[in-house]
Motif scaffolding. Structure first.
Motif, short mmCIF file in Angstrom:
data_model
loop_
_atom_site.label_atom_id
_atom_site.label_comp_id
_atom_site.label_asym_id
_atom_site.label_seq_id
_atom_site.Cartn_x
_atom_site.Cartn_y
_atom_site.Cartn_z
N GLU A 108 0.87 -1.17 0.00
CA GLU A 108 0.00 0.00 0.00
C GLU A 108 0.90 1.22 0.00
OE1 GLU A 108 -2.21 0.82 3.51
OE2 GLU A 108 -3.91 1.60 2.36
N ASN A 126 13.50 -2.73 4.49
CA ASN A 126 12.82 -2.65 5.78
C ASN A 126 13.80 -2.30 6.88
OD1 ASN A 126 10.91 -2.86 7.80
ND2 ASN A 126 11.16 -5.06 8.04
N CYS A 162 11.05 0.64 8.91
CA CYS A 162 9.69 0.26 8.53
C CYS A 162 9.77 -0.02 7.03
CB CYS A 162 8.71 1.39 8.84
SG CYS A 162 9.05 2.92 7.97
N GLY A 213 3.01 0.10 3.05
CA GLY A 213 2.43 -0.90 3.94
C GLY A 213 2.43 -2.22 3.22
N SER A 263 6.79 6.37 10.18
CA SER A 263 6.47 5.35 9.19
C SER A 263 5.53 5.87 8.12
CB SER A 263 5.83 4.16 9.89
OG SER A 263 4.64 4.60 10.52
N LYS A 264 5.21 7.17 8.18
CA LYS A 264 4.31 7.66 7.14
C LYS A 264 4.96 8.75 6.30
CE LYS A 264 -0.18 6.28 8.18
NZ LYS A 264 -0.57 6.21 9.59
N MET A 281 3.72 -9.85 10.51
CA MET A 281 2.49 -9.31 9.94
C MET A 281 1.39 -10.34 9.90
SD MET A 281 2.59 -6.21 9.17
CE MET A 281 1.05 -6.28 8.33
N TYR A 312 -3.77 -6.48 10.28
CA TYR A 312 -3.09 -5.54 9.37
C TYR A 312 -3.23 -4.10 9.86
CZ TYR A 312 -2.31 -2.69 5.26
OH TYR A 312 -1.89 -1.72 4.39
N GLU A 313 -4.39 -3.77 10.36
CA GLU A 313 -4.64 -2.38 10.74
C GLU A 313 -3.75 -1.91 11.86
OE1 GLU A 313 -7.09 -3.45 8.12
OE2 GLU A 313 -7.81 -4.21 10.01
N ALA A 342 -0.61 -1.18 13.94
CA ALA A 342 0.79 -0.98 13.57
C ALA A 342 1.71 -1.79 14.46
CB ALA A 342 1.13 0.49 13.68
N VAL A 382 4.71 -3.66 13.20
CA VAL A 382 5.87 -2.91 12.70
C VAL A 382 6.77 -2.55 13.85
CG1 VAL A 382 6.50 -0.83 11.45
CG2 VAL A 382 4.34 -1.96 10.95
#
Lengths: 284, 386
Positions: A82, A107, A110, A136, B191-192, B302, B307-308, B310, B313
């Motif tokens: 994702e 990775n 993350c 993701g 992570s975003k 994972m 999945y939702e 975090a 991670v």
């Protein structure tokens, strides 16, 4: 799970960037599916997207000089990620004069797609820019959400008018109304209509041509039985249509749409090595 | 004060004003014996810029001030008004032959007059306010690291970062390479956020004298203004910096012009103890082929968690949130400034709590230095000497 790819040819890089730019205009977040031979950009029809869905398919061989992928497992040799396509578009934007662009799934802290751009410089060593795009990883059990959508049982299929013209018409209509009606018939006629309290505007296109579809069992009955003058129509969100048209940077080889009356409009845009399908549901 | 700028220098002056306009809302004009100085500071006091035009830059330069006391008149003008005179650089170049800046004693307006082609004269009468000297305290000699690069190299480097990026980290790596990386705030999820990093080889620079493993984080927006000027004037840009938290000084100079940009940098007192983070600290590896892509174990993690969440991670280490330094010494000045800073949050400039505007200490106190004992002095106040 590994993925490494490399683009060395500037024309391929340019082409790939254009595809990514188109995807970035259509979806804020989408799924990237990697297989041994293809890349797919997928948007599945969730309420959050306003019910639109997208399926874009590229042959990796047409873009990448090197492409190595190892999926989650031998019998599921695919990777689903994702990501925010705008990030990828930005990373590629300033790479247009690059000597090479490498993309790799890493990775470190993350999962990221690391895009490493090697740029020419006057010094002895090249300049290297790396962009770590967070992604993701989508687990196998959710892969079913991203299957290729079926071509709907449409009422009318018609080639689109020249996209540039269609785009400028739709852009002007966007200022007047939130929704637009697309109607078309098997006589190659298409109308784009908006109607508000104050004004209604219709643009008529003629002689567009209807693509010949043969269904799998060789039966064309449903399409043949239809009165060629009869219009199939759907009212859709005008912004979504405008986004689709605005995102096209190059004229497709073939552009057509399939209309399921009052249900959904299915757009198909085909280029030499990229195919894009976009579904816009009809408004209630 | 009376000065006339002629020919190609009008555009240089215009560009300087544009550059200053990226930083502050007021432009300070200070005529001195060594030339006319145009200065500005941003609202959070974390950026200061000055352009000093030597008398030779002008066709005519009279700093003014009647003898015997020769008090030179300082004033400040709203940046918007001053910039308005020089708004269109292309038209300055094409139509303006001369620019006159005149401030008569007892006058109520600063006059900026453009003498253009075809006998057209445009006169701007700008309101001004008298002001104290605006001076940042800094000393390039005290900086442990410096680099000098052609403006073009830095401009090409900065283009890879989005125009909205607030802060950038300049660092050093193995092989003498210099890196530029976008700074990710603590509050943003690591992570975003996309991280972009550029590596420049030592030989792209005209001079590199940096402390190994050093790095500083500063505001990119204000730097871009200077960079545009540097590129247009084709002058090399020198960056002097010290430890994180100490100001970074960017300089440009030629025979008739001296430019300084002083930017506060992010201070990170625990940087020595910090393990390598997503934003790196000292030992950033130069990009190589051996990335660790240990995704197998990640995938196993994972598969066994939703999945939702975090939670699968591994959390990325982040910069420690460090508490702002308590208002040091000089209670009145610093506290007042801090209160002002809290109110005026300017997007694009560093968050107030993290940047120490050391260099603006109490220099703005009228009538002399008066530094409180515990205030860090970066340079001796030179006002006493003159």
């Amino acid at each position: 799970m590994r993925f490494r790819a490399k683009i060395v040819d500037l024309a391929c890089l340019n082409h790939f960037s254009r595809v990514i730019n188109t995807i970035a205009k259509l979806a804020k977040t989408c799924t990237l599916r990697l297989t041994v031979s293809k890349l797919y950009f997928i948007l599945s029809d969730k309420v959050a997207n306003g019910g639109v869905s997208m399926w874009c398919e590229l042959c990796q061989g047409n873009f990448f000089d090197e492409f190595q992928m190892e999926g989650v497992a031998a019998e599921h040799n695919e990777i689903y990620l994702e990501l925010v396509p705008e990030n990828l578009a930005r990373a590629l934007k300033t790479a247009q004069s690059a000597k090479a662009v490498k993309i790799k799934l890493t990775n470190k802290h993350c999962p990221c797609l690391r895009v490493a751009v090697e740029l020419p410089s006057l010094s002895s060593s090249s300049r290297i820019v790396t962009h770590d795009i967070p992604v993701g990883v989508i687990p196998r059990r959710l892969w079913n959400d991203f299957r290729e959508p079926n071509v709907p049982d449409f009422d009318v299929s018609i080639y689109l008018p020249v996209l540039k013209t269609m785009k400028s018409v739709v852009e002007r209509m966007k200022n007047l109304s939130n929704s637009i009606v697309i109607e078309a018939n098997l006589n190659g006629e298409m109308n784009l209509k908006i109607e508000t309290d104050l004004v209604s505007v219709t643009t008529h296109f003629k002689d567009l041509g209807n693509p010949p579809w043969t269904s799998e069992d060789g039966c064309q009955s449903s399409a043949q039985d239809r009165d060629p003058e009869s219009m199939a129509e759907a009212r859709i969100d005008i912004k979504k249509l405008q986004q689709l048209l605005a995102g096209q940077q190059v004229n497709p080889t073939k552009a057509l749409c399939n209309i399921v009356s009052k249900r959904i409009v299915h757009f198909i845009l085909l280029h030499e090595d990229v195919s894009l399908q976009y579904f816009i549901p009809a408004l209630a | 004060m009376k000065c006339i700028v002629a020919g190609g220098n009008v555009k240089v002056l215009g560009r300087a004003v544009h550059s200053l306009s990226r930083i502050g809302d007021e432009i300070y004009l200070e005529p001195t014996e060594s030339g006319l100085s145009l200065r500005t500071v941003n609202s959070s006091r974390s950026a200061f810029a000055s352009f000093l035009f030597a008398p030779l830059f002008f066709q005519l330069y009279e700093a003014g001030g009647a003898p015997p006391d020769r008090e030179l008149f300082r004033c400040k003008v709203l940046m918007k008004s001053f910039l308005g005179v020089f708004r269109s650089l292309p038209s300055l170049e094409k139509t303006v032959g001369k620019c006159l800046i005149l401030l008569k004693p007892q006058a109520s307006r600063l006059v900026v007059q453009l003498h253009c082609k075809y006998g057209v004269t445009k006169t701007h009468n700008l309101a001004f306010q008298e002001c104290e000297r605006l001076q940042a305290v800094f000393d390039t000699q005290r900086c442990t690291s410096s680099l000098c690069a052609p403006a073009r190299v830095l401009a090409e480097a900065v283009v890879h970062f989005p125009p909205t990026l607030a802060e950038v980290t300049l660092g050093t790596g193995p092989g003498g390479k210099i890196s530029l990386r976008n700074y990710v705030e603590d509050e943003a999820e690591p992570s975003k956020t996309m991280v972009t990093e550029l590596w420049l080889a030592k030989d792209e620079f005209e001079m590199v004298a940096v402390a190994p493993g050093s790095q500083i984080t500063f505001c990119l927006k204000e730097f871009r203004g200077l960079l545009t000027f540097a590129e247009a004037s084709n002058l090399p840009l020198t960056i002097h910096y010290d430890a994180p938290g100490r100001p970074a000084i960017f300089t440009l100079a030629d025979a008739v012009l001296e430019v300084h940009l002083v930017l506060a940098t992010l201070s990170d007192p625990e940087s020595d103890l910090q393990p390598p983070t997503a934003n790196g600290v000292s030992h950033l590896p130069a990009p190589s082929e051996d990335f660790t892509d240990d995704l197998e174990s990640y995938m196993i993690a994972m598969e066994t968690s939703a999945y939702e969440e975090a939670s699968g991670v591994p959390p990325s280490p982040t910069f420690p949130l460090h508490t702002p330094h308590p208002a040091e010494s000089d209670p009145e000045e610093e506290e007042e400034e801090e209160e002002e800073e809290e109110e005026g949050a300017v997007p694009g400039t560093p968050p107030h709590k993290k940047f120490r505007s050391l260099f603006f200490g109490s220099v703005l106190t009228p009538g002399g230095p008066g530094l409180a004992p515990t205030q860090e002095v970066l340079a001796e106040d030179s006002e006493e000497e003159s």
